[in-house]
Scaffold this motif. Sequence first.
Motif, short mmCIF file in Angstrom:
data_model
loop_
_atom_site.label_atom_id
_atom_site.label_comp_id
_atom_site.label_asym_id
_atom_site.label_seq_id
_atom_site.Cartn_x
_atom_site.Cartn_y
_atom_site.Cartn_z
N PRO A 72 -17.42 50.95 43.15
CA PRO A 72 -18.16 49.75 43.72
C PRO A 72 -19.49 48.78 44.14
O PRO A 72 -19.50 47.61 44.56
CB PRO A 72 -17.94 50.14 45.48
CG PRO A 72 -18.52 51.81 45.26
CD PRO A 72 -18.24 52.75 43.96
N ARG A 365 -12.26 38.55 50.04
CA ARG A 365 -13.47 39.62 50.35
C ARG A 365 -14.83 40.14 48.94
O ARG A 365 -15.56 39.68 49.17
CB ARG A 365 -12.66 40.89 50.25
CG ARG A 365 -13.68 42.47 51.46
CD ARG A 365 -13.49 43.57 51.52
NE ARG A 365 -13.31 44.40 50.22
CZ ARG A 365 -11.26 44.68 50.14
NH1 ARG A 365 -10.71 43.51 51.89
NH2 ARG A 365 -10.85 45.24 49.47
N THR A 437 -13.01 47.66 46.17
CA THR A 437 -13.77 49.00 46.56
C THR A 437 -15.17 48.19 47.32
O THR A 437 -16.06 49.52 48.45
CB THR A 437 -13.92 50.63 46.51
OG1 THR A 437 -14.85 50.43 45.00
CG2 THR A 437 -12.65 51.22 46.68
N THR A 438 -15.52 48.15 46.63
CA THR A 438 -16.99 47.10 47.32
C THR A 438 -17.46 46.90 48.57
O THR A 438 -16.18 45.87 49.07
CB THR A 438 -16.94 45.90 46.25
OG1 THR A 438 -16.91 46.45 44.70
CG2 THR A 438 -19.03 45.51 46.00
N THR A 439 -17.90 47.46 48.98
CA THR A 439 -18.01 46.71 50.71
C THR A 439 -19.55 45.83 50.98
O THR A 439 -20.23 45.44 49.87
CB THR A 439 -18.57 48.15 51.01
OG1 THR A 439 -20.17 48.78 50.83
CG2 THR A 439 -17.78 48.89 51.51
N GLU A 440 -20.12 45.55 52.23
CA GLU A 440 -21.23 45.06 51.76
C GLU A 440 -22.39 45.55 51.61
O GLU A 440 -23.76 45.05 51.73
CB GLU A 440 -21.23 43.90 53.34
CG GLU A 440 -19.93 43.24 53.79
CD GLU A 440 -20.43 42.46 54.82
OE1 GLU A 440 -20.97 42.92 56.52
OE2 GLU A 440 -19.92 41.52 55.30
N ASP A 442 -22.51 47.74 49.61
CA ASP A 442 -23.22 47.68 48.49
C ASP A 442 -23.33 46.78 48.09
O ASP A 442 -24.02 46.55 47.08
CB ASP A 442 -21.42 47.98 47.80
CG ASP A 442 -20.93 49.49 47.42
OD1 ASP A 442 -21.59 50.41 47.92
OD2 ASP A 442 -19.72 49.05 48.05
#
Length: 455
Positions: A72, A365, A437-440, A442
């Motif tokens: 991610p 996203r 799968t990258t999130t905030e 990350d």
Amino acid sequence: MEDLSHLFRLAADHAAGYRRSLPDRPVAVPVDQDALDTAFSGPLPSAPSPPEQVLADLIGAAEPGLVASAGPRYFGFVAGGATPAATAADMLATAWDQFATTAVSSPAAIAAETAAGAWLKELLGIPPSASTGFVTGCQAANTVGLAAARHQVLADAGWDVERRGLHAAPAVRVVAGEERHATIDRSLRLLGFGSDVVEPVAARPDGAMDPGSLREVLRAGSPGPLIVCLQAGNVNTGACDPLREAADLAHRHGGWVHVDGAFGLWAAAAPATRHLVDGVDLADSWACDGHKWLNVPYDSAFAFCAHPAAHAAAMSYTAAYLAGSGGTPAGAALTPESSRRARGFAVWAALRELGRDGVTALVDRCCALARRFATGLSAAGFEIANEVVLNQVLVGFGDDTRTDHVVRAVQADGTCWTGATTWRGRRYMRISVSNATTTEADVDRSVTAITRLAG
């Protein structure tokens, strides 16, 4: 045959453990290349080795040199990850070991490509009647599209390029933006045109083609066979050429329009970004990657053509020994490869897993996370050099030397991985957000690390 369950289970267990580790493991670490080479080298064994031992040796040798590009916080090279279903399907594709040459060599592989191709065209705004070839990447996809273009524009001029080659053929004009991707030039080299054939079109400040310059370039040239290469998704800024206006201009001059949409073509899959590729359906051929924004395993890309007969004429061949050749073009008849793996299974699985709404959410996203990167790094006092229209962010840290130093420090640190680029004569960190799968969290963790290292 021996029971392979234990061996395959070992491989699957290791693969699953590796994937579980991606959110926490360093994205990259300094590598001792000599030690890595030594681990893989040595004399070829004279005696067979147990498969379990071979697998353990491979894991032990490779682990120190793996880059968590499927994770991610990898933001280099516009690389996506790989969804769970697509990964598992690719494992099955390897175990099934199909060669997707024709519907005779693997009926299932060709059926999967046909179905996935129809879904892809629906998502990307490409006419449903277009043909689809599953290739390795956009280098191959651009080559296929331009080969189809070469066939058609020379056929229109009364020349059979597949039979007679380019010697003494009518001259073909190739018009492309000055900020085109380098694979366009290599495709032109591979197809015998040479890169000097390109008549460059000036770009707007955002890197997209300037339609006024295109108009002038087209007007200045002599009539005859013409190919115009457009771009959806500038590799530095994410900007898209004005496809509708440019395609209309090219067609008025009798040209073939090819769109290199390696990652930017996916803008069509989300209502919030679809306007960026308005007019994409007017093109004659398209190139797009699957291993970028669709998040399928490497290697996976697509060559679409609005003129299936030209596509097949440029790519297909027949032979007495090749059962299934000469029928409805599919598989190897639409790609440069004869012996080709069944890439369609992973693509079909990813599209089934995500669905239309999932692909839309993935694009939205990633774009939102790219804007979050820009906001965070701008607030830290760094230069954001582009308007973030898709998933690309250019960051400057003062002079070029300092920017390169920061990029190297980030790559060595391991929190995240970013690349560097030169744009408009300046060096920048290039951040590409493409992983499902990258999130905030990350992004925020990466912004903190970049800020720390830049300081």
